[in-house]
Design a protein around this motif. Structure first.
Motif, PDB file in Angstrom:
ATOM      1  N   LEU A 205       6.096 -83.783 -50.212  1.00  0.00           N
ATOM      2  CA  LEU A 205       7.378 -83.817 -49.518  1.00  0.00           C
ATOM      3  C   LEU A 205       7.217 -84.003 -48.016  1.00  0.00           C
ATOM      4  O   LEU A 205       8.132 -84.467 -47.338  1.00  0.00           O
ATOM      5  N   ALA A 206       6.046 -83.642 -47.495  1.00  0.00           N
ATOM      6  CA  ALA A 206       5.803 -83.751 -46.057  1.00  0.00           C
ATOM      7  C   ALA A 206       5.089 -85.043 -45.669  1.00  0.00           C
ATOM      8  O   ALA A 206       4.879 -85.310 -44.485  1.00  0.00           O
ATOM      9  N   VAL A 207       4.724 -85.873 -46.649  1.00  0.00           N
ATOM     10  CA  VAL A 207       4.046 -87.137 -46.355  1.00  0.00           C
ATOM     11  C   VAL A 207       4.974 -88.027 -45.532  1.00  0.00           C
ATOM     12  O   VAL A 207       6.163 -88.171 -45.837  1.00  0.00           O
ATOM     13  N   ALA A 208       4.434 -88.633 -44.495  1.00  0.00           N
ATOM     14  CA  ALA A 208       5.244 -89.457 -43.601  1.00  0.00           C
ATOM     15  C   ALA A 208       5.558 -90.811 -44.222  1.00  0.00           C
ATOM     16  O   ALA A 208       4.676 -91.493 -44.751  1.00  0.00           O
TER      17      ALA A 208
ATOM     18  N   TRP B  59       9.067 -80.524 -41.997  1.00  0.00           N
ATOM     19  CA  TRP B  59       9.436 -81.860 -42.451  1.00  0.00           C
ATOM     20  C   TRP B  59      10.887 -82.187 -42.146  1.00  0.00           C
ATOM     21  O   TRP B  59      11.299 -83.354 -42.215  1.00  0.00           O
ATOM     22  N   LEU B  60      11.675 -81.169 -41.826  1.00  0.00           N
ATOM     23  CA  LEU B  60      13.080 -81.415 -41.505  1.00  0.00           C
ATOM     24  C   LEU B  60      13.208 -82.137 -40.166  1.00  0.00           C
ATOM     25  O   LEU B  60      12.524 -81.783 -39.205  1.00  0.00           O
ATOM     26  N   PRO B  61      14.091 -83.125 -40.064  1.00  0.00           N
ATOM     27  CA  PRO B  61      14.365 -83.725 -38.758  1.00  0.00           C
ATOM     28  C   PRO B  61      14.895 -82.655 -37.807  1.00  0.00           C
ATOM     29  O   PRO B  61      15.582 -81.722 -38.227  1.00  0.00           O
ATOM     30  N   GLU B  62      14.601 -82.767 -36.538  1.00  0.00           N
ATOM     31  CA  GLU B  62      14.961 -81.735 -35.572  1.00  0.00           C
ATOM     32  C   GLU B  62      16.453 -81.439 -35.566  1.00  0.00           C
ATOM     33  O   GLU B  62      16.868 -80.289 -35.545  1.00  0.00           O
ATOM     34  N   ASN B  63      17.272 -82.484 -35.596  1.00  0.00           N
ATOM     35  CA  ASN B  63      18.723 -82.251 -35.555  1.00  0.00           C
ATOM     36  C   ASN B  63      19.214 -81.527 -36.799  1.00  0.00           C
ATOM     37  O   ASN B  63      20.147 -80.728 -36.742  1.00  0.00           O
ATOM     38  N   VAL B  64      18.548 -81.793 -37.935  1.00  0.00           N
ATOM     39  CA  VAL B  64      18.921 -81.117 -39.174  1.00  0.00           C
ATOM     40  C   VAL B  64      18.443 -79.673 -39.156  1.00  0.00           C
ATOM     41  O   VAL B  64      19.164 -78.761 -39.564  1.00  0.00           O
ATOM     42  N   LEU B  65      17.246 -79.451 -38.668  1.00  0.00           N
ATOM     43  CA  LEU B  65      16.688 -78.108 -38.622  1.00  0.00           C
ATOM     44  C   LEU B  65      17.580 -77.175 -37.804  1.00  0.00           C
ATOM     45  O   LEU B  65      17.803 -76.018 -38.170  1.00  0.00           O
ATOM     46  N   GLN B  66      18.122 -77.661 -36.728  1.00  0.00           N
ATOM     47  CA  GLN B  66      18.976 -76.850 -35.874  1.00  0.00           C
ATOM     48  C   GLN B  66      20.293 -76.486 -36.554  1.00  0.00           C
ATOM     49  O   GLN B  66      20.947 -75.522 -36.188  1.00  0.00           O
ATOM     50  N   ALA B  67      20.662 -77.271 -37.561  1.00  0.00           N
ATOM     51  CA  ALA B  67      21.937 -77.040 -38.232  1.00  0.00           C
ATOM     52  C   ALA B  67      21.821 -76.192 -39.490  1.00  0.00           C
ATOM     53  O   ALA B  67      22.812 -75.924 -40.157  1.00  0.00           O
TER      54      ALA B  67
ATOM     55  N   ALA C 222       9.538 -87.523 -43.065  1.00  0.00           N
ATOM     56  CA  ALA C 222       8.881 -87.117 -44.299  1.00  0.00           C
ATOM     57  C   ALA C 222       9.628 -87.628 -45.528  1.00  0.00           C
ATOM     58  O   ALA C 222      10.819 -87.949 -45.465  1.00  0.00           O
ATOM     59  N   VAL C 223       8.916 -87.679 -46.647  1.00  0.00           N
ATOM     60  CA  VAL C 223       9.518 -88.082 -47.922  1.00  0.00           C
ATOM     61  C   VAL C 223      10.781 -87.275 -48.205  1.00  0.00           C
ATOM     62  O   VAL C 223      11.837 -87.825 -48.526  1.00  0.00           O
ATOM     63  N   ALA C 224      10.684 -85.959 -48.101  1.00  0.00           N
ATOM     64  CA  ALA C 224      11.825 -85.104 -48.403  1.00  0.00           C
ATOM     65  C   ALA C 224      12.964 -85.284 -47.413  1.00  0.00           C
ATOM     66  O   ALA C 224      14.135 -85.089 -47.756  1.00  0.00           O
ATOM     67  N   ALA C 225      12.624 -85.647 -46.183  1.00  0.00           N
ATOM     68  CA  ALA C 225      13.666 -85.875 -45.175  1.00  0.00           C
ATOM     69  C   ALA C 225      14.536 -87.060 -45.556  1.00  0.00           C
ATOM     70  O   ALA C 225      15.745 -87.073 -45.295  1.00  0.00           O
ATOM     71  N   TRP C 226      13.932 -88.071 -46.176  1.00  0.00           N
ATOM     72  CA  TRP C 226      14.705 -89.224 -46.623  1.00  0.00           C
ATOM     73  C   TRP C 226      15.708 -88.803 -47.703  1.00  0.00           C
ATOM     74  O   TRP C 226      16.883 -89.175 -47.653  1.00  0.00           O
ATOM     75  N   SER C 227      15.235 -88.038 -48.672  1.00  0.00           N
ATOM     76  CA  SER C 227      16.109 -87.588 -49.759  1.00  0.00           C
ATOM     77  C   SER C 227      17.228 -86.698 -49.224  1.00  0.00           C
ATOM     78  O   SER C 227      18.393 -86.826 -49.625  1.00  0.00           O
ATOM     79  N   LEU C 228      16.863 -85.799 -48.321  1.00  0.00           N
ATOM     80  CA  LEU C 228      17.844 -84.888 -47.745  1.00  0.00           C
ATOM     81  C   LEU C 228      18.902 -85.645 -46.953  1.00  0.00           C
ATOM     82  O   LEU C 228      20.104 -85.365 -47.074  1.00  0.00           O
ATOM     83  N   GLN C 229      18.473 -86.617 -46.155  1.00  0.00           N
ATOM     84  CA  GLN C 229      19.427 -87.362 -45.341  1.00  0.00           C
ATOM     85  C   GLN C 229      20.422 -88.127 -46.202  1.00  0.00           C
ATOM     86  O   GLN C 229      21.613 -88.208 -45.874  1.00  0.00           O
ATOM     87  N   ALA C 230      19.954 -88.673 -47.316  1.00  0.00           N
ATOM     88  CA  ALA C 230      20.856 -89.377 -48.230  1.00  0.00           C
ATOM     89  C   ALA C 230      21.931 -88.426 -48.752  1.00  0.00           C
ATOM     90  O   ALA C 230      23.116 -88.778 -48.833  1.00  0.00           O
ATOM     91  N   ALA C 231      21.519 -87.209 -49.105  1.00  0.00           N
ATOM     92  CA  ALA C 231      22.479 -86.220 -49.598  1.00  0.00           C
ATOM     93  C   ALA C 231      23.481 -85.831 -48.513  1.00  0.00           C
ATOM     94  O   ALA C 231      24.681 -85.706 -48.769  1.00  0.00           O
ATOM     95  N   LEU C 232      22.985 -85.647 -47.292  1.00  0.00           N
ATOM     96  CA  LEU C 232      23.865 -85.266 -46.191  1.00  0.00           C
ATOM     97  C   LEU C 232      24.830 -86.387 -45.808  1.00  0.00           C
ATOM     98  O   LEU C 232      25.952 -86.132 -45.368  1.00  0.00           O
ATOM     99  N   ASP C 233      24.391 -87.628 -45.973  1.00  0.00           N
ATOM    100  CA  ASP C 233      25.239 -88.775 -45.642  1.00  0.00           C
ATOM    101  C   ASP C 233      26.245 -89.096 -46.739  1.00  0.00           C
ATOM    102  O   ASP C 233      27.149 -89.910 -46.537  1.00  0.00           O
ATOM    103  N   SER C 234      26.091 -88.467 -47.887  1.00  0.00           N
ATOM    104  CA  SER C 234      26.973 -88.730 -49.025  1.00  0.00           C
ATOM    105  C   SER C 234      28.275 -87.943 -48.901  1.00  0.00           C
ATOM    106  O   SER C 234      28.498 -87.227 -47.926  1.00  0.00           O
ATOM    107  N   GLU C 235      29.107 -88.074 -49.923  1.00  0.00           N
ATOM    108  CA  GLU C 235      30.390 -87.378 -49.944  1.00  0.00           C
ATOM    109  C   GLU C 235      30.301 -85.975 -50.539  1.00  0.00           C
ATOM    110  O   GLU C 235      31.325 -85.321 -50.746  1.00  0.00           O
ATOM    111  N   LEU C 236      29.097 -85.492 -50.815  1.00  0.00           N
ATOM    112  CA  LEU C 236      28.944 -84.115 -51.286  1.00  0.00           C
ATOM    113  C   LEU C 236      29.520 -83.162 -50.243  1.00  0.00           C
ATOM    114  O   LEU C 236      29.334 -83.349 -49.040  1.00  0.00           O
ATOM    115  N   GLU C 237      30.232 -82.139 -50.694  1.00  0.00           N
ATOM    116  CA  GLU C 237      30.849 -81.211 -49.749  1.00  0.00           C
ATOM    117  C   GLU C 237      29.815 -80.316 -49.074  1.00  0.00           C
ATOM    118  O   GLU C 237      29.950 -79.950 -47.901  1.00  0.00           O
TER     119      GLU C 237
END
Length: 217
Positions: free
Chosen positions: A21-24, A59-67, A30-45
């Motif tokens: 998940l931490a592979v760049a 592995w979290l992007p800095e802006n996501v980690l802060q949130a 990171a691999v997991a950051a891509w998956s997470l960003q897709a979920a956050l960009d979706s219409e999921l509440e």
């Protein structure tokens, strides 16, 4: 329909031999950051990211980690929550149920299960699965599918929560999807959406695809 995403990011990476998940990826994330960003960009509440206790979350992007928020403190201004699965080593079911319990506390009308090691899933794919569940009101679940059958991401209505909580060990949502007792609808997605990073060869295929796609733009 108020769907909460449960992103499973507490795997042991035994086949790869390192934290997949931490592979760049080619863009440095990171691999997991891509998956997470897709979920956050979706219409999921809401998105609940289930991690191991020892996960540094680097592995979290800095802006996501802060949130991020912990499992006992929801905030209206962010859709991301981190949930720690202390029993992750017993199998996928424990991590799924960790996220599901948080979703129930939130009052979700349904959940969508996503895998953090599938970085090529897109927000539009997630939205298609969500829309299929909303449209097919008699279906217990809606699942993505390729030529090999139904797979995550898969969304379940709230009346299915108890069945998900009854899973044990490495049993995942596929056990329910294979049960003819339950009614499901499927959304056909491109094969690359399901590519995971379980082995070095599979990881290389993902990275090659990303590089080739970038060159075609």
């Amino acid at each position: 329909m108020r769907l909460t995403g449960i992103l499973l990011a507490a795997g042991k990476s035994t086949r790869l031999g390192r934290d997949k998940l931490a592979v760049a990826m080619p863009d440095g994330r990171a691999v997991a950051a891509w998956s997470l960003q897709a979920a956050l960009d979706s219409e999921l509440e809401q998105v609940i990211c289930v991690v191991k206790p020892e996960d540094s979350l680097e592995w979290l992007p800095e802006n996501v980690l802060q949130a991020t928020v912990n499992s006992s403190n929801y905030r209206d201004e962010t859709k991301l929550q981190i949930a720690v699965s202390t029993e992750y080593s017993s199998g996928m079911a424990a991590s799924l149920q960790c996220g599901l319990k948080e979703a129930k506390a939130y009052g979700a009308e349904g959940v969508m299960i996503l895998l953090a090691d599938q970085p090529l899933i897109r927000a539009q794919d997630i939205n298609q699965v969500s829309a299929a569940l909303a449209l097919n009101t008699q279906s217990d679940y809606a699942a993505a599918a390729d030529g090999e059958g139904r797979k995550p991401p898969v969304a379940f209505r709230s009346h299915m929560f108890d069945h998900l909580l009854a899973l044990v060990g490495d049993e995942g949502a596929r056990k329910i999807m294979r049960n003819a007792t339950f009614s499901g609808t499927q959304v056909n997605l491109p094969d690359f959406c399901f590519w995971d990073a379980d082995t070095e060869a599979e990881l290389e295929r993902i990275i090659d695809y990303v590089n080739e796609s970038a060159q075609m733009k």
